[in-house]
Design a protein around this motif. Sequence first.
Motif, PDB file in Angstrom:
ATOM      1  N   VAL A 327      13.395  43.030  53.304  1.00 26.08           N
ATOM      2  CA  VAL A 327      13.246  43.137  54.749  1.00 26.08           C
ATOM      3  C   VAL A 327      14.602  42.901  55.406  1.00 26.08           C
ATOM      4  O   VAL A 327      15.587  42.570  54.730  1.00 26.08           O
ATOM      5  N   HIS A 328      14.650  43.053  56.698  1.00 23.33           N
ATOM      6  CA  HIS A 328      15.903  42.973  57.458  1.00 23.33           C
ATOM      7  C   HIS A 328      16.691  41.699  57.153  1.00 23.33           C
ATOM      8  O   HIS A 328      17.869  41.748  56.800  1.00 23.33           O
ATOM      9  N   VAL A 329      16.053  40.536  57.292  1.00 20.93           N
ATOM     10  CA  VAL A 329      16.789  39.273  57.164  1.00 20.93           C
ATOM     11  C   VAL A 329      17.093  38.896  55.719  1.00 20.93           C
ATOM     12  O   VAL A 329      17.903  37.991  55.481  1.00 20.93           O
ATOM     13  N   ASP A 330      16.489  39.575  54.746  1.00 14.05           N
ATOM     14  CA  ASP A 330      16.848  39.306  53.356  1.00 14.05           C
ATOM     15  C   ASP A 330      18.327  39.557  53.121  1.00 14.05           C
ATOM     16  O   ASP A 330      18.961  38.907  52.276  1.00 14.05           O
ATOM     17  N   LEU A 331      18.897  40.509  53.871  1.00 17.77           N
ATOM     18  CA  LEU A 331      20.316  40.848  53.696  1.00 17.77           C
ATOM     19  C   LEU A 331      21.227  39.945  54.517  1.00 17.77           C
ATOM     20  O   LEU A 331      22.436  40.169  54.570  1.00 17.77           O
ATOM     21  N   TYR A 332      20.668  38.908  55.125  1.00 16.00           N
ATOM     22  CA  TYR A 332      21.475  37.902  55.812  1.00 16.00           C
ATOM     23  C   TYR A 332      22.031  36.871  54.825  1.00 16.00           C
ATOM     24  O   TYR A 332      23.180  36.456  54.948  1.00 16.00           O
ATOM     25  N   ASP A 333      21.182  36.456  53.859  1.00 19.52           N
ATOM     26  CA  ASP A 333      21.596  35.305  53.069  1.00 19.52           C
ATOM     27  C   ASP A 333      21.091  35.256  51.635  1.00 19.52           C
ATOM     28  O   ASP A 333      21.453  34.344  50.899  1.00 19.52           O
ATOM     29  N   LYS A 334      20.268  36.185  51.222  1.00 16.22           N
ATOM     30  CA  LYS A 334      19.714  36.119  49.874  1.00 16.22           C
ATOM     31  C   LYS A 334      20.679  36.773  48.886  1.00 16.22           C
ATOM     32  O   LYS A 334      20.684  37.990  48.696  1.00 16.22           O
ATOM     33  N   VAL A 335      21.488  35.911  48.260  1.00 15.29           N
ATOM     34  CA  VAL A 335      22.582  36.415  47.433  1.00 15.29           C
ATOM     35  C   VAL A 335      22.074  37.135  46.180  1.00 15.29           C
ATOM     36  O   VAL A 335      22.823  37.899  45.562  1.00 15.29           O
ATOM     37  N   ASP A 336      20.822  36.893  45.801  1.00 15.50           N
ATOM     38  CA  ASP A 336      20.265  37.614  44.662  1.00 15.50           C
ATOM     39  C   ASP A 336      19.745  38.994  45.045  1.00 15.50           C
ATOM     40  O   ASP A 336      19.401  39.803  44.182  1.00 15.50           O
ATOM     41  N   ILE A 337      19.709  39.282  46.349  1.00 13.66           N
ATOM     42  CA  ILE A 337      19.236  40.576  46.846  1.00 13.66           C
ATOM     43  C   ILE A 337      20.385  41.394  47.444  1.00 13.66           C
ATOM     44  O   ILE A 337      20.467  42.608  47.253  1.00 13.66           O
ATOM     45  N   ILE A 338      21.279  40.741  48.168  1.00 14.86           N
ATOM     46  CA  ILE A 338      22.423  41.440  48.766  1.00 14.86           C
ATOM     47  C   ILE A 338      23.282  42.016  47.637  1.00 14.86           C
ATOM     48  O   ILE A 338      23.685  41.283  46.729  1.00 14.86           O
ATOM     49  N   PRO A 339      23.604  43.297  47.667  1.00 15.68           N
ATOM     50  CA  PRO A 339      24.335  43.920  46.548  1.00 15.68           C
ATOM     51  C   PRO A 339      25.847  43.674  46.630  1.00 15.68           C
ATOM     52  O   PRO A 339      26.640  44.588  46.874  1.00 15.68           O
ATOM     53  N   PHE A 340      26.239  42.425  46.389  1.00 14.10           N
ATOM     54  CA  PHE A 340      27.657  42.101  46.493  1.00 14.10           C
ATOM     55  C   PHE A 340      28.492  42.830  45.449  1.00 14.10           C
ATOM     56  O   PHE A 340      29.664  43.157  45.700  1.00 14.10           O
TER      57      PHE A 340
END
Length: 352
Positions: A327-340
Motif C-alpha cells: 500500500v501507499h505508506v508501505d513505501l515510507y518505511d518498510k525496508v523489507d518492501i522498499i526496493p532499495f
Amino acid sequence: MKRLSVLAVVSLMLLGQSCTQHTNNRNSEKMNDTVKTEYYTFELSDKVTREKVTFKNRYGITLSGDLYIPKNHGNEPLAALAISGPFGAVKEQSSGLYANQMAERGFIALAFDPSYTGESGGEPRNIASSDINTEDFSAAVDFLGIQKNIDRNKIGIIGICGFGGFALNATAIDKRVKAVATTSMYDIPRASSKGYYDKVSLEERTKTLEQMSQQRWKDAETGTLAYGNCPNPDTLKGDEPQFVKDYFNYYKTKRGFHTRSINSNAAWTLTNGFSLMNMPILSYIKEISPRPILLIAGENAHSRYFSEDIYKIASEPKELMIIPNAVHVDLYDKVDIIPFSKLETFFKDNLK
C-alpha cells in the motif's frame, strides 16, 4: 467512494478547508515520553555518518537538511542524491530513512525539510507551493554540487509521495539532475484541484476556491493566517477509507510520529491550496528525457494511478515498478518492501 466524500478527504488531507482553526497538541502530550524533538523514526546505520546542514533556495529561504555520508568512502568524489517527502512530513521520517539506506549503498544523500516546514525557514509556517517546493530540490542540488566530496555531474533526486511530483517537475526544468526516482508518487496540485481519480466537479472546485478566497479576507483582518486541524485524526472511528487508516498507522503511532511533522502534529493553513490548485506541475514531463525516470508504486496503493499516468505520458527512458501487495505508506518505511537494491542499481547505472 462517493464524489463528495472524496472531496472531503482531499480537502482534509491536502488543503484543510473544512477544518476549524485549531492547534493540535494532544498527540505531542500523549507521546512526549517516547518522542523527543531530535527523535528519528529509524536507526542510523553504523556504516554512515549524519550531519546537519543548511542552504538557501533562490527565494532566500534557509532550508535545513541532514547529510548522510558513507564511512570509509575513499578520496574520490561520490555520486549524490537529494531526497524529500512525503508531503507534510519531515526529514526525520521517510526521507531520512531513504538517505540512510542510500548512503549505506555508497551515495552521499541529503534529506531536507521543504520551505515553511520542519526545521527549514519561511514564514508563515506550514504552507506549500508548486513553485517553491520545486525550487527546494534545485536548491538541494546547488548545495550538493559545491561540496568537495561530491561529483556535481552525478546528482540524482528521490521524491517520496507528494514530493515525487515536485521531484519530477524539478528534474524537467533543472538539467543538472541526471536521474530521478519516485516512490508512492502523488501529483499534489492535481489531487488538490481535482480530488482523487479526478472526481471533483467544477462546481465543487469553485466552492472550495470561494471558501479560501473568503478566508483571505478573514486572515487580512486579523493579520494572521488561520490553520486547520492536523490532516490525520487523533482517533479512528473505524469506517474511514483504508488509506486513511494507513496514514493514521504511520503518522499517529510510534512507527512514524514526529513532533515537527504536519501530518503527525500540526496543520496546513486554510488557504494552503491557493497555489496548489491553480498551478499544475507536470506539464513538461516529457522534457526529462533523455534522463531516466524510475516510478515505484504499491500494487494496492490508492495513489498508484498517479505513477501509472506519468509513466504513460513520459518519454523514454522510463520504468514503472509495482511492488506486490504493498500500500501507499508501505513505501515510507518498510525496508523489507522498499526496493532499495533497485534504487541502488538505477542510480549507479545512470549517475556516470
